[in-house]
Design an enzyme around this catalytic site. Sequence first.
Site, PDB file in Angstrom:
ATOM      1  N   GLU A  90       0.825  -1.222   0.000  1.00  0.00           N
ATOM      2  CA  GLU A  90       0.000   0.000   0.000  1.00  0.00           C
ATOM      3  C   GLU A  90       0.856   1.268   0.000  1.00  0.00           C
ATOM      4  OE1 GLU A  90      -3.373   2.272   2.621  1.00  0.00           O
ATOM      5  OE2 GLU A  90      -2.353   0.554   3.471  1.00  0.00           O
ATOM      6  N   ASP A  91       1.967   1.262   0.770  1.00  0.00           N
ATOM      7  CA  ASP A  91       2.740   2.497   0.973  1.00  0.00           C
ATOM      8  C   ASP A  91       3.903   2.679   0.005  1.00  0.00           C
ATOM      9  OD1 ASP A  91       1.067   2.968   3.033  1.00  0.00           O
ATOM     10  OD2 ASP A  91       2.472   2.519   4.646  1.00  0.00           O
TER      11      ASP A  91
END
Length: 740
Positions: A90-91
């Site tokens: 996600e990051d």
Amino acid sequence: MTEVDIEKENATIAKAYRELLRVSYRTLSKADKIQIRKAFDVAMDAHKDQRRKSGEAYIFHPIAVAKIVAKEIGLDATSITAALLHDVVEDCDRYTVKDIEELFGETVAKIVDGLTKISSLNKDTDMDVSMQAENFRKMLLTLNDDVRVIIIKIADRLHNMQTMDSMRADKQIKIASETLYIYAPLAHRIGLYNIKTELEDLGLKYTEPDVYFDILHKIKESKEEQDLYIKEFSQVISTSLDKEQLNYEIKGRPKSIFSIRKKILNQGVSFDEIYDKFAVRIIYKSDPENEKFLAWKIYSIVTDHFRPNPIRLRDWISSPKSTGYEALHITVVGPKGRWVEVQIRSERMNEIAEKGYAAHYKYKEGSEREDDSIDTWISKLQETLENQETNAIDFVEQFKLNLYSKEIFVFTPKGDLKSLPKGATPLDFAFSIHTEIGMKTRGAKVNGKLVPLSHELKSGDRLDILTAENAKPNPNWLDYATTAKARSKIKSALKEDKKVIAEDGKEILRRKLKQLKIILDEKSVNELVNFFKLKTSLDLFYRVGTGSIDNTMLKEYASSRSNAFMSYIKNKISRKPNIPKEELEKDEITSKYDLLVFGKEEEKLEYKFANCCNPIPGDPVFGFLTINDGLKVHKKNCPNAVSLQSNYAYRIMPAKWIDSSQQEFPAQIKLSGIDNLGLVNNITKVISSNMHVNMKSISFESDDGIFSGKINVVVKNNNMLKKLMDNLKKINGIDKVQRV
């Protein structure tokens, strides 16, 4: 940052990583440690440019989550690996789920993908309750992938809650509310009691800080006194326990801040008035064979010294909770006449209570124990999710009700034990056995006696469900069923039933419109839906099928149609756009809560709304008979509800909102004719073959070859009653059929 600071930080990160390996509940193999090291390196690389709101390096967060997973929850190396990687995809743009699969295998990739999906659900900071509920439902669907997704997400949420001080106040409240609404109930159900308690306390800390710190301060103030009390209590029983040469430990456990707050609110007492602010826990060593015997031996010793409260005995050793929790709980009158809860657990039981799933799994390995409780729970949950409610909030509230509810234990006719939530009815039991049994339920026997389907079950009841091929759910069943599974299956069946009526209604509408020289097509259906202010064509066909849209109303539509200007005005007033074609086939029948009925007979009475709570259609309500102002309707959570219900119980009337188009009406039919063999059988066959008629009572008299009878039925409208009477007239031997 200076070079010295970077060096210091790196040393702290390395220390945190080494501690992760050291505190793991499971024994890690060499291969496990290599995999965890690889995951740590990937996480370090992915998060190297990131910092948390507090200013510390982001990598501390995945390490902390992995530590909770390894130590507090006690999961395996696969879970520790996934926890370290939970934010990587996600990051960071450098890694995809495919990359994770190539590096760590399919299982880790699946868990990381599930965690990424959940994180993307929670992006909206201004989320209202309905969106939270919808996201919660979607999150539960990730259980299809792997239950570890949810468990790691709970660990992630716990660490976020532990480190929220540097966040904005509005964000703190939003995350804390969501935690109390979703994550604490889930942790409870999975059996992570320690984490559930911490989540609740932290949730209270940010939603009601004044209350939280006030109780925390009072607990600290009374700690010394409590420690002395536990010491005094322990000394009394230690001598007897030592005599039996038992290997044990006695601990005092303070009640959580959240549960003390709940008690203060529920019981209307102050902090000082709560006596059971702590519990005494006796944890003993035992081999598996003697575990149960020793628990009851310790129970006997405790009750020799302190008088027990017989109605507060909880035996979760003979019948473990569905989370796998095992213990004996007794409440006794301790020194100074104070109530004390004593929990008796073996070391194994204590580990299961604290670790839940992981310890249960550890102790199950190599033994022939029953299926893991969490697997049973997941399969039940999947059944509930199969028939998703249209309203996510209803779904979540029902689900949470089942999560938190206390359990009762009932027996099948063969003597098997079934666990159900407190307040469950025979219908809940029937659906818990099998959906088909639930659907065909005709009645129930509890301890050999016939009971209504609304009967509330008690622990120890023995149930026998009576089924019939022609039995099927009716709307009243929703008042009797309490479990999420039973309610979702009943709603689904009722919707199917309504669709059958809607299909009949479509044909009736086609014929009636033909008489009015109107063709039933997409255009006329859209116009009719707008004219009657409905949502979909299915609602329209259903209302025609039940007769709530009759000839007169259709003639009004026809006359408005002939006036193009009037039709234009009607459309403007209704403010409903033309319904696209896909909407016509939409599988939905709207519940319009537009009629309020009272009492068991569901009577229509004159009423007024109470100004103190201003109920609106659909709200849970009750009626209150005032002296001067007739019947007043209050919401069930009205500020005055408790006072009215306790002081004037005899003036309270049950009330509920229903859809006027789905209301059922009682009617009585009188029959007479020539008595012959099999006549009664033929009459009951005709009634039972009519799908939309419910028979309430039947009585017959025969006198010298002539018979007369009365039948009480419940029907949706006059058309259905007329159809039934026509079918009864066709029976050989019947002379007269009339409505009373």
